[in-house]
Design a protein around this motif. Structure first.
Motif, PDB file in Angstrom:
ATOM      1  N   TYR A 112      22.281 -17.857  59.935  1.00  0.00           N
ATOM      2  CA  TYR A 112      21.114 -17.361  59.847  1.00  0.00           C
ATOM      3  C   TYR A 112      20.776 -16.006  59.098  1.00  0.00           C
ATOM      4  CZ  TYR A 112      16.203 -16.549  60.998  1.00  0.00           C
ATOM      5  OH  TYR A 112      14.871 -15.902  60.887  1.00  0.00           O
ATOM      6  N   VAL A 113      21.511 -14.979  59.642  1.00  0.00           N
ATOM      7  CA  VAL A 113      21.415 -13.812  58.967  1.00  0.00           C
ATOM      8  C   VAL A 113      21.866 -13.698  57.678  1.00  0.00           C
ATOM      9  CG1 VAL A 113      22.313 -11.278  59.253  1.00  0.00           C
ATOM     10  CG2 VAL A 113      21.738 -12.624  61.350  1.00  0.00           C
ATOM     11  N   SER A 114      22.993 -14.439  57.248  1.00  0.00           N
ATOM     12  CA  SER A 114      23.684 -14.211  55.980  1.00  0.00           C
ATOM     13  C   SER A 114      22.337 -14.870  55.094  1.00  0.00           C
ATOM     14  CB  SER A 114      24.760 -15.073  55.741  1.00  0.00           C
ATOM     15  OG  SER A 114      25.368 -15.322  54.521  1.00  0.00           O
ATOM     16  N   VAL A 115      22.071 -16.109  55.511  1.00  0.00           N
ATOM     17  CA  VAL A 115      21.075 -16.876  54.461  1.00  0.00           C
ATOM     18  C   VAL A 115      19.891 -16.327  54.484  1.00  0.00           C
ATOM     19  CG1 VAL A 115      19.869 -19.183  54.194  1.00  0.00           C
ATOM     20  CG2 VAL A 115      22.263 -18.976  54.646  1.00  0.00           C
ATOM     21  N   SER A 116      19.393 -15.684  55.611  1.00  0.00           N
ATOM     22  CA  SER A 116      17.976 -14.830  55.571  1.00  0.00           C
ATOM     23  C   SER A 116      17.985 -13.748  54.699  1.00  0.00           C
ATOM     24  CB  SER A 116      17.790 -14.608  56.925  1.00  0.00           C
ATOM     25  OG  SER A 116      17.652 -15.403  57.918  1.00  0.00           O
ATOM     26  N   SER A 117      19.308 -12.945  54.585  1.00  0.00           N
ATOM     27  CA  SER A 117      19.364 -11.957  53.647  1.00  0.00           C
ATOM     28  C   SER A 117      19.442 -12.515  52.201  1.00  0.00           C
ATOM     29  CB  SER A 117      20.683 -11.476  53.849  1.00  0.00           C
ATOM     30  OG  SER A 117      20.720 -10.615  55.115  1.00  0.00           O
ATOM     31  N   GLN A 118      19.889 -13.754  52.072  1.00  0.00           N
ATOM     32  CA  GLN A 118      19.840 -14.209  50.605  1.00  0.00           C
ATOM     33  C   GLN A 118      18.392 -14.673  50.325  1.00  0.00           C
ATOM     34  OE1 GLN A 118      22.465 -17.631  50.145  1.00  0.00           O
ATOM     35  NE2 GLN A 118      21.508 -18.216  47.973  1.00  0.00           N
ATOM     36  N   ARG A 119      17.703 -15.158  51.072  1.00  0.00           N
ATOM     37  CA  ARG A 119      16.292 -15.500  51.020  1.00  0.00           C
ATOM     38  C   ARG A 119      15.300 -14.483  50.729  1.00  0.00           C
ATOM     39  NH1 ARG A 119      13.447 -20.449  52.680  1.00  0.00           N
ATOM     40  NH2 ARG A 119      11.196 -20.007  52.634  1.00  0.00           N
ATOM     41  N   ASP A 120      15.579 -13.305  51.447  1.00  0.00           N
ATOM     42  CA  ASP A 120      14.800 -12.104  51.322  1.00  0.00           C
ATOM     43  C   ASP A 120      15.408 -11.602  49.609  1.00  0.00           C
ATOM     44  OD1 ASP A 120      13.641 -12.330  53.858  1.00  0.00           O
ATOM     45  OD2 ASP A 120      15.288 -11.017  54.453  1.00  0.00           O
ATOM     46  N   SER A 121      16.474 -11.568  49.455  1.00  0.00           N
ATOM     47  CA  SER A 121      16.603 -11.221  47.884  1.00  0.00           C
ATOM     48  C   SER A 121      16.092 -12.030  46.896  1.00  0.00           C
ATOM     49  CB  SER A 121      18.295 -11.233  47.894  1.00  0.00           C
ATOM     50  OG  SER A 121      18.832 -10.200  48.638  1.00  0.00           O
ATOM     51  N   GLU A 122      16.172 -13.292  47.071  1.00  0.00           N
ATOM     52  CA  GLU A 122      15.579 -14.166  46.283  1.00  0.00           C
ATOM     53  C   GLU A 122      13.783 -14.035  46.111  1.00  0.00           C
ATOM     54  OE1 GLU A 122      18.434 -18.146  46.460  1.00  0.00           O
ATOM     55  OE2 GLU A 122      16.470 -18.104  47.476  1.00  0.00           O
ATOM     56  N   ARG A 123      13.178 -13.608  47.397  1.00  0.00           N
ATOM     57  CA  ARG A 123      11.962 -13.432  47.360  1.00  0.00           C
ATOM     58  C   ARG A 123      11.731 -12.107  46.760  1.00  0.00           C
ATOM     59  NH1 ARG A 123      10.387 -15.122  53.691  1.00  0.00           N
ATOM     60  NH2 ARG A 123       9.867 -17.320  53.307  1.00  0.00           N
ATOM     61  N   ALA A 124      12.320 -11.261  46.751  1.00  0.00           N
ATOM     62  CA  ALA A 124      12.136  -9.802  46.091  1.00  0.00           C
ATOM     63  C   ALA A 124      12.278 -10.120  44.738  1.00  0.00           C
ATOM     64  CB  ALA A 124      13.201  -8.856  46.504  1.00  0.00           C
ATOM     65  N   LEU A 125      13.368 -10.615  44.135  1.00  0.00           N
ATOM     66  CA  LEU A 125      13.520 -11.013  42.603  1.00  0.00           C
ATOM     67  C   LEU A 125      12.135 -11.721  42.243  1.00  0.00           C
ATOM     68  CD1 LEU A 125      17.202 -11.968  42.683  1.00  0.00           C
ATOM     69  CD2 LEU A 125      16.325  -9.934  41.698  1.00  0.00           C
ATOM     70  N   ILE A 126      11.593 -12.789  42.839  1.00  0.00           N
ATOM     71  CA  ILE A 126      10.427 -13.651  42.493  1.00  0.00           C
ATOM     72  C   ILE A 126       9.500 -12.688  42.419  1.00  0.00           C
ATOM     73  CG2 ILE A 126       8.693 -15.126  42.886  1.00  0.00           C
ATOM     74  CD1 ILE A 126      11.190 -16.583  44.449  1.00  0.00           C
ATOM     75  N   VAL A 127       9.095 -11.644  43.261  1.00  0.00           N
ATOM     76  CA  VAL A 127       8.044 -10.605  42.916  1.00  0.00           C
ATOM     77  C   VAL A 127       8.228  -9.538  41.870  1.00  0.00           C
ATOM     78  CG1 VAL A 127       6.903  -8.687  44.117  1.00  0.00           C
ATOM     79  CG2 VAL A 127       7.628 -10.525  45.616  1.00  0.00           C
ATOM     80  N   LEU A 128       9.715  -9.194  41.675  1.00  0.00           N
ATOM     81  CA  LEU A 128       9.714  -8.446  40.444  1.00  0.00           C
ATOM     82  C   LEU A 128       9.698  -8.917  39.240  1.00  0.00           C
ATOM     83  CD1 LEU A 128      11.072  -5.512  39.600  1.00  0.00           C
ATOM     84  CD2 LEU A 128      13.387  -6.653  39.638  1.00  0.00           C
ATOM     85  N   GLU A 129       9.957 -10.223  39.146  1.00  0.00           N
ATOM     86  CA  GLU A 129       9.880 -10.918  37.969  1.00  0.00           C
ATOM     87  C   GLU A 129       8.459 -11.338  37.694  1.00  0.00           C
ATOM     88  OE1 GLU A 129      11.268 -12.116  34.351  1.00  0.00           O
ATOM     89  OE2 GLU A 129      12.718 -11.607  35.978  1.00  0.00           O
ATOM     90  N   ALA A 130       7.480 -11.671  38.669  1.00  0.00           N
ATOM     91  CA  ALA A 130       6.226 -11.704  38.496  1.00  0.00           C
ATOM     92  C   ALA A 130       5.532 -10.497  37.881  1.00  0.00           C
ATOM     93  CB  ALA A 130       5.616 -12.254  39.670  1.00  0.00           C
ATOM     94  N   ALA A 131       5.882  -9.474  38.434  1.00  0.00           N
ATOM     95  CA  ALA A 131       5.381  -8.040  38.045  1.00  0.00           C
ATOM     96  C   ALA A 131       5.973  -7.881  36.749  1.00  0.00           C
ATOM     97  CB  ALA A 131       5.751  -7.028  39.021  1.00  0.00           C
ATOM     98  N   GLU A 132       6.840  -8.246  36.149  1.00  0.00           N
ATOM     99  CA  GLU A 132       7.257  -7.821  34.877  1.00  0.00           C
ATOM    100  C   GLU A 132       6.494  -8.731  33.858  1.00  0.00           C
ATOM    101  OE1 GLU A 132      11.469  -8.578  34.836  1.00  0.00           O
ATOM    102  OE2 GLU A 132      12.159  -6.657  35.641  1.00  0.00           O
ATOM    103  N   LEU A 133       6.252 -10.014  34.248  1.00  0.00           N
ATOM    104  CA  LEU A 133       5.643 -10.947  33.446  1.00  0.00           C
ATOM    105  C   LEU A 133       4.162 -10.542  33.347  1.00  0.00           C
ATOM    106  CD1 LEU A 133       6.754 -14.260  34.525  1.00  0.00           C
ATOM    107  CD2 LEU A 133       6.977 -13.572  32.304  1.00  0.00           C
TER     108      LEU A 133
END
Length: 256
Positions: free
Chosen positions: A91-112
């Motif tokens: 749970y901890v490992s996959v939660s960290s991965q999910r948080d990273s994916e969400r952060a990347l989505i937010v960053l990519e949306a801001a760049e667009l």
């Protein structure tokens, strides 16, 4: 020879939609297939951990005392504790991965939002790097951007599907279930086998089970089965021998 099927004398031509449906049924997308294979590998590893952990505990206590109650207590404690530990870790490992994916989505949306033309050029370059001609790469980038710019960039740049992010709860449940299923095997062997065959019989069952998980893991990983299977079996045998020897030592010097 391939023939077009005929119904009431009229040739029935396969439609593009039917072709896509058949193709989708038989050949899942690479990302979905990779996710399923990763899940299967994680399940095999979880079962392997359950087998070795619970067996080592049970055999170690069985080496210290012939009484069944301590063996059962240790085995159940190892089964529950190991399942919780596996679930929490996953749970901890996959939660960290999910948080990273969400952060990347937010960053990519801001760049667009800030530099859409630069992002379009970047997407064009990505498709050109995959072998498309510059003109085709530009056309593909423009069409995908018009349809869903964020999804296009997430897929091409990061390999992320925003609609199918990793699920930490699912991973935790799967990991715990695999551990429990694996751990139940040696525990049942210890409980059901007679006293004189308890240790040797459990060891035999465990090594056979490890051979199965080792071969399954090798097949999922696309490698030959012999060497990975031998590593798993030898590792399990070493764990059993070490805990049994420790149990015998403690049973003789401390409990005896």
């Amino acid at each position: 020879m391939n023939e077009t099927p005929v119904l009431s004398g009229t040739p029935v031509q396969p439609t593009a939609a039917a072709g896509r449906e058949t193709h989708g049924d038989l050949e899942p997308h690479a990302r979905g297939l990779a996710d399923r294979l990763n899940g299967l590998r994680a399940g095999v590893l979880g079962a392997n951990d359950g087998i070795v952990s619970v067996a080592a505990l049970a055999v170690g206590v069985a080496g210290a005392t012939p009484q069944l109650a301590p063996v059962l207590t240790a085995g159940l404690a190892g089964l529950v504790g190991g399942a919780v530990s596996m679930a929490l870790g996953e749970y901890v490992s996959v939660s960290s991965q999910r948080d990273s994916e969400r952060a990347l989505i937010v960053l990519e949306a801001a760049e667009l939002a800030a530099t859409p033309e630069a992002e379009l050029d970047e997407l064009t370059e990505l498709y050109a790097a995959r072998g498309l001609s510059p003109a085709t790469a530009r056309l593909v980038a423009e069409e995908l951007t018009a349809r869903d710019a964020l999804a296009a960039h997430l897929d091409a740049e990061l390999g992320i599907d925003p609609d199918h992010l990793v699920d930490p709860w699912r991973a935790a449940r799967a990991s715990a279930a695999a551990f429990v299923l694996g751990g139940l095997l040696p525990l049942l062997a210890v409980l059901l086998l007679p006293l004189e065959a308890r240790v040797a019989g459990t060891a035999a069952v465990v090594l056979l089970a490890l051979a199965g998980t080792g071969a399954a893991g090798a097949r999922l990983g696309g490698s030959t089965a012999l060497r990975p299977t031998l590593r798993v079996v030898l590792g399990g045998a070493l764990a059993l021998a070490a805990t049994y020897a420790l149990g015998r030592l403690l049973g003789t010097t401390v409990l005896g």
